[in-house]
Design a protein around this motif. Structure first.
Motif, PDB file in Angstrom:
ATOM      1  N   CYS A 186       0.875  -1.410   0.196  1.00 44.17           N
ATOM      2  CA  CYS A 186      -0.044  -0.049  -0.084  1.00 44.17           C
ATOM      3  C   CYS A 186       0.755   0.801  -0.469  1.00 44.17           C
ATOM      4  N   ALA A 187       0.612   1.827  -0.912  1.00 43.12           N
ATOM      5  CA  ALA A 187       1.808   3.268  -0.847  1.00 43.12           C
ATOM      6  C   ALA A 187       0.839   4.660  -1.426  1.00 43.12           C
ATOM      7  N   ARG A 188       1.536   5.963  -1.414  1.00 45.91           N
ATOM      8  CA  ARG A 188       1.171   7.169  -1.342  1.00 45.91           C
ATOM      9  C   ARG A 188       1.813   7.319  -2.756  1.00 45.91           C
ATOM     10  N   ALA A 189       0.860   8.246  -3.472  1.00 42.42           N
ATOM     11  CA  ALA A 189       1.349   8.829  -4.553  1.00 42.42           C
ATOM     12  C   ALA A 189       1.304   9.762  -4.574  1.00 42.42           C
ATOM     13  N   THR A 190       1.001  10.729  -5.522  1.00 45.95           N
ATOM     14  CA  THR A 190       1.251  12.132  -6.477  1.00 45.95           C
ATOM     15  C   THR A 190      -0.409  12.037  -8.016  1.00 45.95           C
ATOM     16  N   GLU A 203      11.573   7.252  -6.097  1.00 46.75           N
ATOM     17  CA  GLU A 203      10.809   7.576  -6.815  1.00 46.75           C
ATOM     18  C   GLU A 203      10.487   6.212  -7.679  1.00 46.75           C
ATOM     19  N   ALA A 204       9.204   6.037  -7.382  1.00 44.30           N
ATOM     20  CA  ALA A 204       8.638   5.585  -8.694  1.00 44.30           C
ATOM     21  C   ALA A 204       7.718   6.184 -10.092  1.00 44.30           C
ATOM     22  N   THR A 233       3.004   9.665  -8.817  1.00 47.37           N
ATOM     23  CA  THR A 233       4.391   9.281  -8.278  1.00 47.37           C
ATOM     24  C   THR A 233       4.245   8.680  -7.101  1.00 47.37           C
ATOM     25  N   LEU A 234       4.934   8.022  -6.296  1.00 49.32           N
ATOM     26  CA  LEU A 234       4.765   7.546  -5.487  1.00 49.32           C
ATOM     27  C   LEU A 234       6.019   8.092  -5.099  1.00 49.32           C
ATOM     28  N   PRO A 235       6.999   8.478  -3.779  1.00 47.94           N
ATOM     29  CA  PRO A 235       8.282   9.054  -3.506  1.00 47.94           C
ATOM     30  C   PRO A 235       8.286   7.986  -2.089  1.00 47.94           C
TER      31      PRO A 235
END
Length: 365
Positions: A77-81, A263-264, A302-304
């Motif tokens: 589970c990931a945060r992203a913009t 980042e990814a 964008t996943l930091p």
């Protein structure tokens, strides 16, 4: 033994059959963006909801946590913009009409397996927050969900197929859905076998909505979504060689290692329906031809750098109920599979999260 000519003829016949079942609509005569609702669909939805809840009740009666009916393992589970650049023309509609940025939460999952080393369909659910005009099924404002699989077609592409599949799962004989001699499903079996993969990382493959959605206020406009790595790879969920023979959570650990270093980036894309017969609304088992209508980028995820294997973060992610009907009205779900999902996902999610929260609650002294 068959002659070379006969073998060649047989191979050609098989190829033609596969092409027909994979690329033709069973419901011709519809216009672009048009749905056709079967009068029996509501009854199918009620029957399926009852069977799925029956599965959950069996787990509850046994004192067990209720798993998700679909995509049960949270891999990460990931945060992203979610960043939308300026668009013009037909791309500049609905959520994508104006440039902007939204906070996003991404849940990566396995469709059926708890062990990452086993070949499986992989899933991705994306939730945007603060989307003006969007509303969740439960009335929560600003919520926009997008749901994806790692294969562009569903093996159960119509409400009738989905009903037979749910019944087979509820009766604990999934094989019967594919191999019932009275109602064989060769196309479904072919898709299910092709869809399984063993990628190196959840960030290394492509994901597809498989089901269509409205795109803007134009009633003739329908799209499918895709998410792919920004470097252009990941057009299909190819088998990788990164599986660790000793690590059942290797996908999570591969993604954690990547995000620990930097980042990814993932590209969010849309594919417009251009032919209502070969790109049907009402059959999610048909892959829309990318040569006839390519996927076009409309946003960037964008996943930091972050930690994704924290148990508390995984637990919070597991408590979420994703639903394609958590949406901006300009991106309303289309097609029978999506129509069924609305109430089925909500009912199953409410039972699961309520029961599991009770199990995990600390005892009152």
């Amino acid at each position: 033994m068959p002659s070379p000519a006969k073998r060649a003829a047989g191979a050609l016949a098989l190829a033609l059959w596969l092409g027909l079942v994979a690329g033709c609509s069973d419901d011709p005569g519809l216009a672009l963006g048009e749905e056709r609702i079967d009068p029996e669909e509501a009854a199918l939805e009620r029957a399926m909801t009852a069977r799925i809840l029956e599965i959950g009740q069996r787990h509850r009666a046994a004192g067990e946590a209720i798993p998700r009916f679909n995509q049960p393992k949270t891999v990460a589970c990931a945060r992203a913009t979610f960043e939308i650049p300026p668009h013009t023309g037909e791309l500049a509609r609905g959520l994508f009409a104006e440039p902007g940025e939204y906070a996003a939460l991404l849940r990566f999952a396995n469709a059926t397996r708890q062990d990452d080393r086993e070949k499986d369909l992989r899933g991705l659910s994306v939730r945007l927050a603060g989307v003006k005009g969007a509303e969740g099924v439960d009335g929560t404002r600003g919520r926009q969900d997008f749901l994806f699989n790692s294969h562009p077609a569903l093996f159960a592409g119509t409400p009738e197929d989905f009903h037979r599949f749910v019944s087979a799962v509820a009766d604990d004989r999934l094989w019967w859905y594919f191999l019932n001699p009275l109602a064989p499903q060769p196309k479904s079996l072919w898709i299910a076998l092709r869809a399984r993969s063993q990628p190196d990382s959840p960030l290394a493959i492509g994901y597809y909505s498989t089901t269509p959605y409205r795109y803007g206020d134009d009633e003739t406009s329908a799209v499918k979504y895709a998410v792919r790595p920004c470097d252009g790879t990941g057009g299909a969920a190819a088998n990788g060689d990164g599986a660790d023979g000793d690590d059942p959570d290797y996908l999570r650990h591969a993604m954690a290692a990547q995000l620990a270093e930097g980042e990814a980036c993932l590209t969010f894309m849309v594919q417009f329906q251009t032919d209502p017969d070969s790109m049907p609304i009402e059959d999610a088992s048909v892959t829309w031809d990318e040569d006839a209508s390519p996927f076009r980028p409309v946003a960037r995820l964008t996943l930091p750098p972050q930690e994704i294997d924290d148990p508390d973060a995984l637990a919070r992610c597991e408590s979420l109920v994703f639903n394609p009907w958590n949406t901006h009205p300009a991106h309303r779900p289309l097609g029978g599979i999506n129509r069924l999902r609305r109430d089925i996902y909500q009912a199953a999610g409410e039972l699961r999260t309520t029961h599991n929260a009770t199990l995990s609650a600390p005892e009152t002294p």
